[in-house]
Write an enzyme that holds these catalytic residues in place. Structure first.
Site, PDB file in Angstrom:
ATOM      1  N   ARG A  11       0.859  -1.174   0.000  1.00 53.76           N
ATOM      2  CA  ARG A  11       0.000   0.000   0.000  1.00 53.76           C
ATOM      3  C   ARG A  11       0.899   1.228   0.000  1.00 53.76           C
ATOM      4  O   ARG A  11       2.052   1.175   0.443  1.00 53.76           O
ATOM      5  CB  ARG A  11      -0.888   0.023   1.247  1.00 53.76           C
ATOM      6  CG  ARG A  11      -1.948  -1.047   1.269  1.00 53.76           C
ATOM      7  CD  ARG A  11      -2.605  -1.118   2.639  1.00 53.76           C
ATOM      8  NE  ARG A  11      -3.268   0.127   3.002  1.00 53.76           N
ATOM      9  CZ  ARG A  11      -3.736   0.400   4.228  1.00 53.76           C
ATOM     10  NH1 ARG A  11      -3.578  -0.482   5.204  1.00 53.76           N
ATOM     11  NH2 ARG A  11      -4.350   1.539   4.474  1.00 53.76           N
ATOM     12  N   LYS A  83      -2.815  -7.555  10.891  1.00 50.63           N
ATOM     13  CA  LYS A  83      -4.219  -7.429  11.302  1.00 50.63           C
ATOM     14  C   LYS A  83      -5.140  -7.149  10.110  1.00 50.63           C
ATOM     15  O   LYS A  83      -6.346  -7.369  10.194  1.00 50.63           O
ATOM     16  CB  LYS A  83      -4.376  -6.340  12.365  1.00 50.63           C
ATOM     17  CG  LYS A  83      -4.135  -4.927  11.896  1.00 50.63           C
ATOM     18  CD  LYS A  83      -4.284  -3.939  13.048  1.00 50.63           C
ATOM     19  CE  LYS A  83      -4.039  -2.500  12.609  1.00 50.63           C
ATOM     20  NZ  LYS A  83      -5.043  -2.012  11.648  1.00 50.63           N
ATOM     21  N   ASP A  84      -4.591  -6.654   8.997  1.00 47.15           N
ATOM     22  CA  ASP A  84      -5.402  -6.368   7.808  1.00 47.15           C
ATOM     23  C   ASP A  84      -5.537  -7.563   6.883  1.00 47.15           C
ATOM     24  O   ASP A  84      -6.323  -7.514   5.924  1.00 47.15           O
ATOM     25  CB  ASP A  84      -4.782  -5.209   7.007  1.00 47.15           C
ATOM     26  CG  ASP A  84      -4.854  -3.879   7.736  1.00 47.15           C
ATOM     27  OD1 ASP A  84      -5.772  -3.712   8.553  1.00 47.15           O
ATOM     28  OD2 ASP A  84      -3.987  -3.021   7.482  1.00 47.15           O
ATOM     29  N   ARG A 134     -14.336  -3.509  16.895  1.00 48.13           N
ATOM     30  CA  ARG A 134     -13.775  -4.196  18.061  1.00 48.13           C
ATOM     31  C   ARG A 134     -13.523  -3.220  19.205  1.00 48.13           C
ATOM     32  O   ARG A 134     -13.927  -3.457  20.358  1.00 48.13           O
ATOM     33  CB  ARG A 134     -12.459  -4.892  17.653  1.00 48.13           C
ATOM     34  CG  ARG A 134     -11.671  -5.472  18.818  1.00 48.13           C
ATOM     35  CD  ARG A 134     -10.286  -5.941  18.349  1.00 48.13           C
ATOM     36  NE  ARG A 134      -9.513  -4.871  17.748  1.00 48.13           N
ATOM     37  CZ  ARG A 134      -8.819  -3.961  18.416  1.00 48.13           C
ATOM     38  NH1 ARG A 134      -8.818  -3.969  19.745  1.00 48.13           N
ATOM     39  NH2 ARG A 134      -8.141  -3.022  17.781  1.00 48.13           N
ATOM     40  N   ARG A 135     -12.852  -2.115  18.897  1.00 46.51           N
ATOM     41  CA  ARG A 135     -12.603  -1.114  19.937  1.00 46.51           C
ATOM     42  C   ARG A 135     -13.906  -0.492  20.411  1.00 46.51           C
ATOM     43  O   ARG A 135     -14.112  -0.292  21.608  1.00 46.51           O
ATOM     44  CB  ARG A 135     -11.662  -0.027  19.384  1.00 46.51           C
ATOM     45  CG  ARG A 135     -10.247  -0.512  19.126  1.00 46.51           C
ATOM     46  CD  ARG A 135      -9.438   0.488  18.315  1.00 46.51           C
ATOM     47  NE  ARG A 135      -8.062   0.028  18.107  1.00 46.51           N
ATOM     48  CZ  ARG A 135      -7.305   0.395  17.094  1.00 46.51           C
ATOM     49  NH1 ARG A 135      -7.776   1.221  16.170  1.00 46.51           N
ATOM     50  NH2 ARG A 135      -6.069  -0.067  16.986  1.00 46.51           N
ATOM     51  N   ARG A 152     -11.892   8.122   9.733  1.00 45.45           N
ATOM     52  CA  ARG A 152     -11.183   7.447   8.652  1.00 45.45           C
ATOM     53  C   ARG A 152      -9.971   8.277   8.265  1.00 45.45           C
ATOM     54  O   ARG A 152      -9.778   9.382   8.711  1.00 45.45           O
ATOM     55  CB  ARG A 152     -12.096   7.268   7.431  1.00 45.45           C
ATOM     56  CG  ARG A 152     -13.280   6.323   7.654  1.00 45.45           C
ATOM     57  CD  ARG A 152     -12.863   4.880   7.889  1.00 45.45           C
ATOM     58  NE  ARG A 152     -11.859   4.439   6.913  1.00 45.45           N
ATOM     59  CZ  ARG A 152     -12.122   4.056   5.668  1.00 45.45           C
ATOM     60  NH1 ARG A 152     -13.362   4.068   5.232  1.00 45.45           N
ATOM     61  NH2 ARG A 152     -11.151   3.660   4.861  1.00 45.45           N
ATOM     62  N   ARG A 158      -5.863  11.403  10.837  1.00 45.98           N
ATOM     63  CA  ARG A 158      -6.677  11.259  12.046  1.00 45.98           C
ATOM     64  C   ARG A 158      -6.169  12.172  13.159  1.00 45.98           C
ATOM     65  O   ARG A 158      -6.957  12.798  13.865  1.00 45.98           O
ATOM     66  CB  ARG A 158      -6.669   9.799  12.515  1.00 45.98           C
ATOM     67  CG  ARG A 158      -7.335   8.851  11.536  1.00 45.98           C
ATOM     68  CD  ARG A 158      -7.371   7.430  12.080  1.00 45.98           C
ATOM     69  NE  ARG A 158      -7.748   6.479  11.036  1.00 45.98           N
ATOM     70  CZ  ARG A 158      -8.192   5.258  11.253  1.00 45.98           C
ATOM     71  NH1 ARG A 158      -8.324   4.819  12.491  1.00 45.98           N
ATOM     72  NH2 ARG A 158      -8.510   4.461  10.259  1.00 45.98           N
ATOM     73  N   CYS A 245     -12.111  -8.579   9.627  1.00 43.14           N
ATOM     74  CA  CYS A 245     -11.438  -7.621  10.501  1.00 43.14           C
ATOM     75  C   CYS A 245     -12.423  -6.596  11.071  1.00 43.14           C
ATOM     76  O   CYS A 245     -12.107  -5.897  12.016  1.00 43.14           O
ATOM     77  CB  CYS A 245     -10.328  -6.903   9.747  1.00 43.14           C
ATOM     78  SG  CYS A 245     -10.878  -5.970   8.307  1.00 43.14           S
TER      79      CYS A 245
END
Length: 317
Positions: A11, A83-84, A134-135, A152, A158, A245
């Site tokens: 990415r 995690k992605d 999740r958070r 986002r 952010r 995810c």
């Protein structure tokens, strides 16, 4: 891999490039004659920034374009935040290597006006920015007095929104902040008793083609076996629950002597129901531990919670 060259797909976000450059430099140090190139691209998850992640799909948002490059032999490996990376990979691809994990904890980052506060003492109604279900579910469970708002963009974007006053605080991965040289923004590391982290959080996963022995031989120098075992247990747990995810599933893993101990959590979106348990076993069989824990939580009602969530967040056709 053709001869002594290695092509990396990545990415193009700032964090992704920092991680990919780390992999490139480590491989160059281990293989001085290896020529390494990087092909950076935007993924679907990078392009759609005005819709919550859960509403645009939860499988491969940040990986599909990179995987396509390998499948058409335009790249040899792809570097991911583990995690992605979905737990079920496309046919012909495999997780070839897992790097040593950074701190997998979630981190609280606050606006300057709350410099004297922590998560437990933020004023009622404080706006918490997170794009992670999740958070969101775990923090709603423990701090129902707070207000939660989707955020986002990359980490820098952010933080700019936070500093501009759009949020009172953000919840971000400590590992990502550290890799970007922003560890000084971490106000509090959130204890696992409050927020279990994402599967694979803090580790990098290097994906490659199955059976590509030359590439596997090249990248194996970056494998960190203790991290790999922990993450394989976590990924097996997630895979068994059939969760992407973007569902409220959290984990924590550790070693206790020769045993690997895996803690897992499934929660409803509103945080009202939160199931949590642990499993332990021989660290040389990590996937069996993850599967066992998934079965335990299913027997306690996790399946019903997840079905409700899938129905609520499933993208419209």
């Amino acid at each position: 891999m053709a001869g002594s060259t290695l092509r990396i797909a990545s990415r193009r976000s700032q964090l992704a490039m920092v991680q990919t450059h780390w992999v490139r430099d480590a491989l160059s140090a281990a293989h001085p004659s290896l020529e390494i190139s990087i092909e950076a691209m935007a993924t679907q998850g990078d392009k759609i920034l005005d819709v919550a992640l859960a509403k645009i799909g939860d499988k491969g948002l940040f990986t599909k374009e990179l995987e396509a490059q390998m499948l058409v032999d335009q790249a040899d490996i792809a570097v991911h935040s583990l995690k992605d990376l979905p737990t079920n990979l496309p046919e012909g691809l495999m997780l070839g290597c897992v790097t040593e994990r950074e701190d997998p904890a979630d981190a609280l980052v606050v606006h300057a006006r709350h410099a004297d506060k922590n998560l437990a003492t933020l004023p009622e109604g404080s706006v918490v920015g997170t794009s992670s279900l999740r958070r969101l579910a775990q923090l709603r469970h423990h701090y129902p007095q707070l207000t939660f708002k989707d955020v986002r963009g990359n980490v820098i974007t952010r933080l700019e929104k936070l500093d501009a006053g759009q949020y009172d605080c953000l919840i971000l991965a400590a590992a990502g902040l550290g890799r970007l040289g922003l560890a000084d923004r971490i106000h509090e590391l959130i204890d696992p008793s409050i927020s279990l982290h994402a599967v694979g959080q803090g580790a990098l996963g290097i994906e490659c083609r199955e059976g590509d022995t030359a590439v596997l031989e090249t990248i194996k120098v970056l494998e960190h076996l203790p991290t790999a075992r922990r993450c394989l247990a976590e990924r097996a747990f997630l895979r068994q629950l059939e969760g992407g995810c973007q569902v409220p599933i959290g984990v924590n893993s550790r070693f206790d002597g020769d045993e690997l101990v895996l803690t897992g959590m499934v929660a409803s979106l509103d945080g009202q129901r939160l199931l949590r348990n642990e499993a332990r076993g021989d660290q040389t069989e990590p996937e069996a531990i993850g599967i066992a824990l998934a079965h335990t939580l299913r027997s306690e009602g996790a399946g019903e919670i997840l079905e409700e969530i899938f129905a609520a967040v499933r993208p419209e056709a």
